[in-house]
Design a protein around this motif. Structure first.
Motif, PDB file in Angstrom:
ATOM      1  N   GLY A  88      76.710 149.927  12.403  1.00 53.70           N
ATOM      2  CA  GLY A  88      78.071 149.416  12.399  1.00 53.70           C
ATOM      3  C   GLY A  88      78.222 147.941  12.715  1.00 53.70           C
ATOM      4  O   GLY A  88      79.333 147.480  12.974  1.00 53.70           O
ATOM      5  N   TYR A  89      77.152 147.170  12.716  1.00 47.80           N
ATOM      6  CA  TYR A  89      77.236 145.738  13.003  1.00 47.80           C
ATOM      7  C   TYR A  89      77.175 144.946  11.699  1.00 47.80           C
ATOM      8  O   TYR A  89      76.489 145.326  10.765  1.00 47.80           O
ATOM      9  CB  TYR A  89      76.085 145.299  13.912  1.00 47.80           C
ATOM     10  N   THR A 124      74.894 138.973  16.343  1.00 37.80           N
ATOM     11  CA  THR A 124      75.943 139.465  15.448  1.00 37.80           C
ATOM     12  C   THR A 124      77.184 138.587  15.546  1.00 37.80           C
ATOM     13  O   THR A 124      77.270 137.711  16.395  1.00 37.80           O
ATOM     14  CB  THR A 124      76.322 140.917  15.785  1.00 37.80           C
ATOM     15  N   ALA A 125      78.156 138.855  14.685  1.00 42.26           N
ATOM     16  CA  ALA A 125      79.393 138.075  14.670  1.00 42.26           C
ATOM     17  C   ALA A 125      80.206 138.271  15.945  1.00 42.26           C
ATOM     18  O   ALA A 125      80.934 137.377  16.358  1.00 42.26           O
ATOM     19  CB  ALA A 125      80.233 138.456  13.454  1.00 42.26           C
ATOM     20  N   CYS A 126      80.061 139.425  16.598  1.00 39.95           N
ATOM     21  CA  CYS A 126      80.805 139.690  17.835  1.00 39.95           C
ATOM     22  C   CYS A 126      80.003 139.273  19.075  1.00 39.95           C
ATOM     23  O   CYS A 126      80.243 139.765  20.170  1.00 39.95           O
ATOM     24  CB  CYS A 126      81.210 141.155  17.909  1.00 39.95           C
ATOM     25  N   LYS A 127      79.028 138.345  18.887  1.00 45.65           N
ATOM     26  CA  LYS A 127      78.230 137.760  19.971  1.00 45.65           C
ATOM     27  C   LYS A 127      77.370 138.783  20.706  1.00 45.65           C
ATOM     28  O   LYS A 127      77.124 138.660  21.899  1.00 45.65           O
ATOM     29  CB  LYS A 127      79.111 137.028  20.984  1.00 45.65           C
ATOM     30  N   THR A 128      76.906 139.811  20.013  1.00 43.98           N
ATOM     31  CA  THR A 128      76.029 140.823  20.587  1.00 43.98           C
ATOM     32  C   THR A 128      74.607 140.553  20.130  1.00 43.98           C
ATOM     33  O   THR A 128      74.362 140.350  18.956  1.00 43.98           O
ATOM     34  CB  THR A 128      76.455 142.231  20.121  1.00 43.98           C
ATOM     35  N   LYS A 129      73.662 140.562  21.056  1.00 44.94           N
ATOM     36  CA  LYS A 129      72.258 140.373  20.710  1.00 44.94           C
ATOM     37  C   LYS A 129      71.633 141.727  20.419  1.00 44.94           C
ATOM     38  O   LYS A 129      71.760 142.655  21.216  1.00 44.94           O
ATOM     39  CB  LYS A 129      71.510 139.739  21.872  1.00 44.94           C
ATOM     40  N   LEU A 130      70.945 141.817  19.284  1.00 44.51           N
ATOM     41  CA  LEU A 130      70.266 143.045  18.894  1.00 44.51           C
ATOM     42  C   LEU A 130      68.789 142.763  18.697  1.00 44.51           C
ATOM     43  O   LEU A 130      68.404 141.689  18.261  1.00 44.51           O
ATOM     44  CB  LEU A 130      70.835 143.588  17.585  1.00 44.51           C
ATOM     45  N   VAL A 131      67.960 143.762  19.011  1.00 45.89           N
ATOM     46  CA  VAL A 131      66.531 143.707  18.726  1.00 45.89           C
ATOM     47  C   VAL A 131      66.231 144.869  17.793  1.00 45.89           C
ATOM     48  O   VAL A 131      66.577 146.008  18.090  1.00 45.89           O
ATOM     49  CB  VAL A 131      65.688 143.801  20.013  1.00 45.89           C
ATOM     50  N   CYS A 182      67.130 150.301  16.596  1.00 48.53           N
ATOM     51  CA  CYS A 182      67.959 149.158  16.938  1.00 48.53           C
ATOM     52  C   CYS A 182      68.308 149.231  18.425  1.00 48.53           C
ATOM     53  O   CYS A 182      68.706 150.285  18.925  1.00 48.53           O
ATOM     54  CB  CYS A 182      69.222 149.168  16.084  1.00 48.53           C
ATOM     55  N   PHE A 183      68.145 148.114  19.123  1.00 53.96           N
ATOM     56  CA  PHE A 183      68.433 148.032  20.548  1.00 53.96           C
ATOM     57  C   PHE A 183      69.439 146.915  20.799  1.00 53.96           C
ATOM     58  O   PHE A 183      69.407 145.888  20.134  1.00 53.96           O
ATOM     59  CB  PHE A 183      67.153 147.719  21.338  1.00 53.96           C
ATOM     60  N   ARG A 184      70.341 147.131  21.742  1.00 51.37           N
ATOM     61  CA  ARG A 184      71.319 146.119  22.122  1.00 51.37           C
ATOM     62  C   ARG A 184      70.927 145.550  23.486  1.00 51.37           C
ATOM     63  O   ARG A 184      70.567 146.291  24.398  1.00 51.37           O
ATOM     64  CB  ARG A 184      72.712 146.735  22.195  1.00 51.37           C
ATOM     65  N   TRP A 185      71.026 144.229  23.638  1.00 54.83           N
ATOM     66  CA  TRP A 185      70.705 143.562  24.899  1.00 54.83           C
ATOM     67  C   TRP A 185      71.883 143.670  25.845  1.00 54.83           C
ATOM     68  O   TRP A 185      72.999 143.299  25.514  1.00 54.83           O
ATOM     69  CB  TRP A 185      70.362 142.103  24.641  1.00 54.83           C
ATOM     70  N   ASN A 186      71.651 144.211  27.047  1.00 49.92           N
ATOM     71  CA  ASN A 186      72.671 144.309  28.081  1.00 49.92           C
ATOM     72  C   ASN A 186      72.460 143.147  29.054  1.00 49.92           C
ATOM     73  O   ASN A 186      71.478 143.136  29.797  1.00 49.92           O
ATOM     74  CB  ASN A 186      72.554 145.654  28.807  1.00 49.92           C
TER      75      ASN A 186
END
Length: 61
Positions: A14-15, A33-40, A48-52
């Motif tokens: 969904g990104y 991503t466009a919503c300033k979320t870092k993904l690995v 797919c992993f999201r950086w917290n």
């Protein structure tokens, strides 16, 4: 760098609007991503992993 393959994997979660592609090693890539979320993204296993930023850890999507 396989940008098209990365885009296909990330769109399943969904990104959209990817930029700042960076290669970590042979199979891992970092993307902003466009919503300033870092993904690995792991290309080999298609994970797919999201950086917290609060816990400084990766969260599996």
């Amino acid at each position: 760098m396989p940008k098209k393959k990365i885009r296909m994997i990330v769109e399943k979660f969904g990104y959209q609007g990817l930029r700042k592609y960076r290669q970590i090693d042979d199979e891992h890539f970092s993307v902003m991503t466009a919503c300033k979320t870092k993904l690995v993204i792991n290309i080999r296993t298609r994970e797919c992993f999201r950086w917290n930023p609060y816990t400084k850890k990766l969260v599996k999507l």
